[in-house]
Design an enzyme around this catalytic site. Structure first.
Site, PDB file in Angstrom:
ATOM      1  N   ARG A 109      43.868  20.657 -23.294  1.00  0.00           N
ATOM      2  CA  ARG A 109      43.011  21.789 -23.712  1.00  0.00           C
ATOM      3  C   ARG A 109      42.757  21.748 -25.222  1.00  0.00           C
ATOM      4  NH1 ARG A 109      45.327  27.029 -21.920  1.00  0.00           N
ATOM      5  NH2 ARG A 109      43.361  27.950 -22.617  1.00  0.00           N
ATOM      6  N   ASP A 154      41.688  29.990 -28.402  1.00  0.00           N
ATOM      7  CA  ASP A 154      40.935  28.816 -28.896  1.00  0.00           C
ATOM      8  C   ASP A 154      40.572  28.874 -30.377  1.00  0.00           C
ATOM      9  OD1 ASP A 154      38.077  30.125 -27.035  1.00  0.00           O
ATOM     10  OD2 ASP A 154      38.749  30.608 -29.065  1.00  0.00           O
ATOM     11  N   HIS A 168      47.025  36.859 -26.846  1.00  0.00           N
ATOM     12  CA  HIS A 168      47.681  35.794 -26.078  1.00  0.00           C
ATOM     13  C   HIS A 168      48.032  34.586 -26.925  1.00  0.00           C
ATOM     14  CE1 HIS A 168      45.639  37.545 -22.210  1.00  0.00           C
ATOM     15  NE2 HIS A 168      46.654  38.267 -22.630  1.00  0.00           N
ATOM     16  N   CYS A 214      59.600  27.005 -31.603  1.00  0.00           N
ATOM     17  CA  CYS A 214      60.814  26.608 -30.880  1.00  0.00           C
ATOM     18  C   CYS A 214      61.256  27.754 -29.980  1.00  0.00           C
ATOM     19  CB  CYS A 214      61.917  26.293 -31.899  1.00  0.00           C
ATOM     20  SG  CYS A 214      63.554  26.140 -31.153  1.00  0.00           S
ATOM     21  N   CYS A 229      66.773  22.192 -34.258  1.00  0.00           N
ATOM     22  CA  CYS A 229      67.977  22.903 -33.760  1.00  0.00           C
ATOM     23  C   CYS A 229      68.306  22.458 -32.339  1.00  0.00           C
ATOM     24  CB  CYS A 229      67.736  24.427 -33.762  1.00  0.00           C
ATOM     25  SG  CYS A 229      66.772  25.026 -32.351  1.00  0.00           S
ATOM     26  N   GLY A 235      32.890  39.113 -21.799  1.00  0.00           N
ATOM     27  CA  GLY A 235      33.296  37.825 -21.222  1.00  0.00           C
ATOM     28  C   GLY A 235      34.706  37.797 -20.700  1.00  0.00           C
ATOM     29  N   ASN A 250      28.841  40.745 -19.365  1.00  0.00           N
ATOM     30  CA  ASN A 250      29.418  39.720 -18.499  1.00  0.00           C
ATOM     31  C   ASN A 250      28.305  39.229 -17.596  1.00  0.00           C
ATOM     32  OD1 ASN A 250      30.954  38.322 -16.451  1.00  0.00           O
ATOM     33  ND2 ASN A 250      32.746  39.395 -17.260  1.00  0.00           N
TER      34      ASN A 250
HETATM   35  C1  BV8 Z   1      53.117  40.576 -19.383  1.00  0.00           C
HETATM   36  C2  BV8 Z   1      47.177  32.426 -22.707  1.00  0.00           C
HETATM   37  C3  BV8 Z   1      55.187  41.717 -19.157  1.00  0.00           C
HETATM   38  C4  BV8 Z   1      47.560  31.082 -22.281  1.00  0.00           C
HETATM   39  C5  BV8 Z   1      46.823  33.883 -20.811  1.00  0.00           C
HETATM   40  C6  BV8 Z   1      50.445  44.332 -13.837  1.00  0.00           C
HETATM   41  C7  BV8 Z   1      49.858  44.153 -12.602  1.00  0.00           C
HETATM   42  C8  BV8 Z   1      49.770  42.883 -12.027  1.00  0.00           C
HETATM   43  C9  BV8 Z   1      50.268  41.757 -12.701  1.00  0.00           C
HETATM   44  C10 BV8 Z   1      50.837  41.970 -13.910  1.00  0.00           C
HETATM   45  C11 BV8 Z   1      50.932  43.220 -14.493  1.00  0.00           C
HETATM   46  N1  BV8 Z   1      51.549  43.104 -15.695  1.00  0.00           N
HETATM   47  C12 BV8 Z   1      51.849  41.818 -15.896  1.00  0.00           C
HETATM   48  C13 BV8 Z   1      51.432  41.101 -14.814  1.00  0.00           C
HETATM   49  C14 BV8 Z   1      51.538  39.668 -14.661  1.00  0.00           C
HETATM   50  C15 BV8 Z   1      50.429  38.944 -15.419  1.00  0.00           C
HETATM   51  C16 BV8 Z   1      49.064  39.286 -14.888  1.00  0.00           C
HETATM   52  O1  BV8 Z   1      48.341  40.100 -15.467  1.00  0.00           O
HETATM   53  N2  BV8 Z   1      48.672  38.647 -13.822  1.00  0.00           N
HETATM   54  C17 BV8 Z   1      47.333  38.877 -13.304  1.00  0.00           C
HETATM   55  C18 BV8 Z   1      46.697  37.540 -12.979  1.00  0.00           C
HETATM   56  C19 BV8 Z   1      47.396  39.810 -12.138  1.00  0.00           C
HETATM   57  N3  BV8 Z   1      50.471  39.286 -16.827  1.00  0.00           N
HETATM   58  C20 BV8 Z   1      51.356  38.669 -17.620  1.00  0.00           C
HETATM   59  O2  BV8 Z   1      52.185  37.889 -17.207  1.00  0.00           O
HETATM   60  C21 BV8 Z   1      51.280  39.015 -19.085  1.00  0.00           C
HETATM   61  N4  BV8 Z   1      52.620  39.328 -19.547  1.00  0.00           N
HETATM   62  O3  BV8 Z   1      52.485  41.493 -18.941  1.00  0.00           O
HETATM   63  O4  BV8 Z   1      54.460  40.670 -19.730  1.00  0.00           O
HETATM   64  C22 BV8 Z   1      55.446  41.350 -17.715  1.00  0.00           C
HETATM   65  C23 BV8 Z   1      55.830  40.044 -17.386  1.00  0.00           C
HETATM   66  C24 BV8 Z   1      56.039  39.729 -16.025  1.00  0.00           C
HETATM   67  C25 BV8 Z   1      55.831  40.693 -15.028  1.00  0.00           C
HETATM   68  C26 BV8 Z   1      55.409  41.977 -15.380  1.00  0.00           C
HETATM   69  C27 BV8 Z   1      55.209  42.305 -16.723  1.00  0.00           C
HETATM   70  C28 BV8 Z   1      50.808  37.807 -19.889  1.00  0.00           C
HETATM   71  C29 BV8 Z   1      49.351  37.562 -19.598  1.00  0.00           C
HETATM   72  C30 BV8 Z   1      48.817  36.502 -20.582  1.00  0.00           C
HETATM   73  C31 BV8 Z   1      48.676  35.189 -19.869  1.00  0.00           C
HETATM   74  N5  BV8 Z   1      48.087  34.191 -20.790  1.00  0.00           N
HETATM   75  N6  BV8 Z   1      46.347  33.006 -21.682  1.00  0.00           N
HETATM   76  C32 BV8 Z   1      46.399  30.159 -22.324  1.00  0.00           C
HETATM   77  O5  BV8 Z   1      45.249  30.605 -22.502  1.00  0.00           O
HETATM   78  O6  BV8 Z   1      46.657  28.958 -22.163  1.00  0.00           O
HETATM   79  S1  BV8 Z   1      45.783  34.668 -19.761  1.00  0.00           S
HETATM   80  C33 BV8 Z   1      44.313  33.887 -19.581  1.00  0.00           C
HETATM   81  O7  BV8 Z   1      43.560  34.798 -18.790  1.00  0.00           O
HETATM   82  C34 BV8 Z   1      43.483  33.668 -20.828  1.00  0.00           C
HETATM   83  O8  BV8 Z   1      44.012  34.274 -21.987  1.00  0.00           O
HETATM   84  C35 BV8 Z   1      42.200  34.385 -20.450  1.00  0.00           C
HETATM   85  O9  BV8 Z   1      41.476  34.814 -21.555  1.00  0.00           O
HETATM   86  C36 BV8 Z   1      42.801  35.502 -19.721  1.00  0.00           C
HETATM   87  C37 BV8 Z   1      41.964  36.508 -19.028  1.00  0.00           C
HETATM   88  O10 BV8 Z   1      41.041  35.855 -18.308  1.00  0.00           O
HETATM   89  P1  BV8 Z   1      39.533  35.981 -18.874  1.00  0.00           P
HETATM   90  O11 BV8 Z   1      39.559  35.828 -20.355  1.00  0.00           O
HETATM   91  O12 BV8 Z   1      38.947  37.218 -18.328  1.00  0.00           O
HETATM   92  O13 BV8 Z   1      38.901  34.711 -18.318  1.00  0.00           O
HETATM   93  P2  BV8 Z   1      38.404  34.521 -16.859  1.00  0.00           P
HETATM   94  O14 BV8 Z   1      38.170  33.080 -16.664  1.00  0.00           O
HETATM   95  O15 BV8 Z   1      39.266  35.289 -15.924  1.00  0.00           O
HETATM   96  O16 BV8 Z   1      37.001  35.304 -16.825  1.00  0.00           O
HETATM   97  C38 BV8 Z   1      35.942  34.858 -17.628  1.00  0.00           C
HETATM   98  C39 BV8 Z   1      34.905  35.965 -17.494  1.00  0.00           C
HETATM   99  O17 BV8 Z   1      33.846  35.673 -18.344  1.00  0.00           O
HETATM  100  C40 BV8 Z   1      34.352  36.080 -16.082  1.00  0.00           C
HETATM  101  O18 BV8 Z   1      34.239  37.442 -15.754  1.00  0.00           O
HETATM  102  C41 BV8 Z   1      32.956  35.446 -16.208  1.00  0.00           C
HETATM  103  O19 BV8 Z   1      32.009  36.078 -15.378  1.00  0.00           O
HETATM  104  C42 BV8 Z   1      32.619  35.728 -17.629  1.00  0.00           C
HETATM  105  N7  BV8 Z   1      31.753  34.753 -18.267  1.00  0.00           N
HETATM  106  C43 BV8 Z   1      31.796  33.409 -18.137  1.00  0.00           C
HETATM  107  N8  BV8 Z   1      30.861  32.864 -18.940  1.00  0.00           N
HETATM  108  C44 BV8 Z   1      30.242  33.890 -19.589  1.00  0.00           C
HETATM  109  C45 BV8 Z   1      30.816  35.098 -19.161  1.00  0.00           C
HETATM  110  N9  BV8 Z   1      30.422  36.294 -19.622  1.00  0.00           N
HETATM  111  C46 BV8 Z   1      29.431  36.311 -20.545  1.00  0.00           C
HETATM  112  N10 BV8 Z   1      28.843  35.197 -21.001  1.00  0.00           N
HETATM  113  C47 BV8 Z   1      29.198  33.972 -20.548  1.00  0.00           C
HETATM  114  N11 BV8 Z   1      28.585  32.879 -21.008  1.00  0.00           N
HETATM  115 ZN    ZN Z   2      64.720  25.591 -33.094  1.00  0.00          ZN
END
Ligand code: BV8
Ligand code: ZN
Length: 242
Positions: A68, A102, A117, A125, A147, A184, A210
């Site tokens: 990525r 990004d 995020h 580390c 470490c 987005g 969106n």
């Molecule tokens: C946490 C970083 C405490 C890494 C990412 C409550 C309910 C259910 C589940 C949970 C909850 N609380 C926590 C969870 C678990 C989980 C979660 O939410 N799961 C979801 C899937 C249900 N959340 C977590 O684990 C979070 N931590 O809450 O800690 C905890 C922990 C465990 C259990 C409970 C609580 C951490 C979440 C962060 C994860 N890291 N990214 C990396 O990027 O490598 S998330 C990842 O998804 C990216 O950051 C991304 O940005 C993000 C969100 O997705 P989108 O940005 O919306 O992207 P996506 O592809 O989905 O959609 C793109 C959109 O753009 C679409 O709608 C499309 O139509 C539109 N689009 C496309 N092109 C265009 C456009 N719009 C306009 N113009 C265009 N050209």
């Molecule tokens: Zn270390």
């Protein structure tokens, strides 16, 4: 294209918040999380951007982040990113909350950014939290800190807690803004996805941009269908601040 109501809300807003997701970077060539090209070696992003997956198979997760980073190193901000820089200059108070890792908002010139995020260009580390620049990481499938701890990309994986400061400042900004823009993002990932609703509950006028319907489209004040890289520059033009 834009109602007087929307343009007046932007012109009269004392505080504007923009929440962005992978969609704003799609037109730069960065694959989205849930888009059609969201697969890599038959793995889904949620399986790779995952804290358990990293502990179970750090080599695979590192491979994905190197892949990525290579993509992200070749792309540039698009007109959508630059339009948000103009909006920040125009608005008395502007907070940019991004779920993207990004670095494109920073490259475009946005200043008040909350990286919910993390940032793919940073590493740390797992044991002592020491930061590592990309060129400082030891050349190994599973790089280790001085470490002895494993080094990992400094991004928030599924299952990780979000950075407390960025999250608290984002919640505060959402609760105290006049205008909230959700741009987005599929609004599926928590807790970021709760911010537009939080803003609405605290009286903000909420706009979604969106190119498809999302789970919050029926809850916002106005949902503008289309590409953010086209709509945002048009909005800046309509406001006369291009
Ligand atoms: C946490 C970083 C405490 C890494 C990412 C409550 C309910 C259910 C589940 C949970 C909850 N609380 C926590 C969870 C678990 C989980 C979660 O939410 N799961 C979801 C899937 C249900 N959340 C977590 O684990 C979070 N931590 O809450 O800690 C905890 C922990 C465990 C259990 C409970 C609580 C951490 C979440 C962060 C994860 N890291 N990214 C990396 O990027 O490598 S998330 C990842 O998804 C990216 O950051 C991304 O940005 C993000 C969100 O997705 P989108 O940005 O919306 O992207 P996506 O592809 O989905 O959609 C793109 C959109 O753009 C679409 O709608 C499309 O139509 C539109 N689009 C496309 N092109 C265009 C456009 N719009 C306009 N113009 C265009 N050209
Ligand atoms: Zn270390």
């Amino acid at each position: 294209m834009f109602s007087h109501d929307l343009l007046n809300h932007i012109k009269n807003a004392k505080s504007i918040v923009a929440l962005t997701g992978a969609g704003i970077s799609a037109e730069s060539g960065v694959p989205t999380f849930r888009g059609e090209n969201g697969l890599w070696k038959n793995h889904k992003p949620e399986e790779l951007a995952n804290a358990q997956a990293f502990l179970r198979n750090p080599k695979l997760v590192w491979e994905w982040y190197h892949y990525r980073r290579d993509i992200i190193n070749k792309v540039n901000p698009n007109p959508g990113h630059y339009a948000l820089v103009k909006l920040e200059e125009y608005s008395p108070e502007f907070t940019l909350i991004t779920q993207n890792v990004d670095n494109l908002h920073k490259l475009a010139g946005s200043r008040n950014i909350k990286e919910l995020h993390g940032n793919i260009m940073r590493n740390r580390c797992v044991d002592c939290n020491r930061r590592y620049e990309i060129n400082e990481i030891p050349d190994s499938d599973i790089p280790r800190c001085s470490c002895g701890g494993m080094i990992r990309p400094d991004v928030v994986l599924f299952g990780d807690l979000l950075p407390a400061d960025a999250l608290n400042e984002s919640i505060y900004a959402a609760r105290n803004c006049d205008l909230f823009m959700s741009i987005g993002t599929s609004a599926l990932v928590q807790p970021a996805a709760s911010l537009p609703i939080e803003a609405k509950n605290y009286g903000a006028y909420v706009v979604e941009i969106n190119f498809e319907k999302t789970v919050i489209s029926s809850l916002v004040d106005v949902s503008i269908p289309g590409k953010s890289g086209e709509i945002l520059p048009e909005l800046i033009k309509a406001l006369g601040i291009e």
